[in-house]
Design an enzyme around this catalytic site. Sequence first.
Site, PDB file in Angstrom:
ATOM      1  N   ASP A  35       0.831  -1.206   0.000  1.00  0.00           N
ATOM      2  CA  ASP A  35       0.000   0.000   0.000  1.00  0.00           C
ATOM      3  C   ASP A  35       0.865   1.255   0.000  1.00  0.00           C
ATOM      4  O   ASP A  35       1.984   1.248   0.513  1.00  0.00           O
ATOM      5  CB  ASP A  35      -0.924  -0.022   1.232  1.00  0.00           C
ATOM      6  N   ASN A  85     -10.863  -2.975  -5.586  1.00  0.00           N
ATOM      7  CA  ASN A  85     -10.134  -1.979  -6.380  1.00  0.00           C
ATOM      8  C   ASN A  85     -10.797  -1.662  -7.717  1.00  0.00           C
ATOM      9  O   ASN A  85     -10.457  -0.666  -8.362  1.00  0.00           O
ATOM     10  CB  ASN A  85      -8.681  -2.432  -6.615  1.00  0.00           C
TER      11      ASN A  85
END
Length: 253
Positions: A30, A78
Amino acid sequence: MTLEIYKSLKINKERVSFLKPLNHVAIILDGNGRWAKQKSKPRTFGHKKGFEKIFDTVIFAKEQGIKYITLFCFSTENWNRPKLEVGFLMDYCATIFNEKNKKKYKDNNIKFIWIGRRSTVPEKVKDALENLEKFTFDNDGIQLNIAFDYGSYEELEKVFQKLFKDLEENKLKVNDINFDLIYKNLYTKTVPPVDLLIRTGGEQRLSNFLLLQSAYAELYFTKTYWPDFQQKDFLEAIESYKNRDRRFGRIED
Ligand code: IPE
Ligand code: MG
């Protein structure tokens, strides 16, 4: 199937240290977007750098004696990002695991496995990932699991559907259902549970990643953005793991 950790939970005589090997590391990659933003670059620049780090990270993990590494590259959630960003992630995934690169995975004895939904990604992604799986099938140096279009909710739905179908067709009885059977139907069926789960980028959450597999994982959060995550950061995480007291609900003798 290796479920040693769960099996060993039943062996009360064994000392806790028996359970300390670091077999499986999972990483939530991330911070790509924020890393790019701080450099006044588009988010895609961060994703490119993020994908490019994968190979060296796996090599380093292998040198550390880690047997399985699972990297969260694209989640089932996502898809809700802007079309352009999703498109880039699909294209770049297909590029980085393509024909040109697959030899280095083979030559470095990396066994590549794709965990996640196979029905929704573009054909070129599916082809690239499946070709790499086939190409590296006989490797046994380290297993790299790429979580792409992966989410634990979706994974569990698939398990339920499969088990209920087997029940319906009388291939299974209700009492046959136990955690081992559930585990054997997860995308990670060939992977032992997670020992150490690392998340880069500063957030402290699991984001629907390997929820069952990480039931007893040691968690490690770092503010470092994934593109900045270096070998020394990885070693710090490993060091932290070594100092954890893994009791699995028991107490020391
Ligand atoms: C992680 O980086 C990569 C993917 C989820 C594909 P992010 O894209 O989440 O980066 P931040 O969190 O916005 O910085
Ligand atoms: Mg993020």
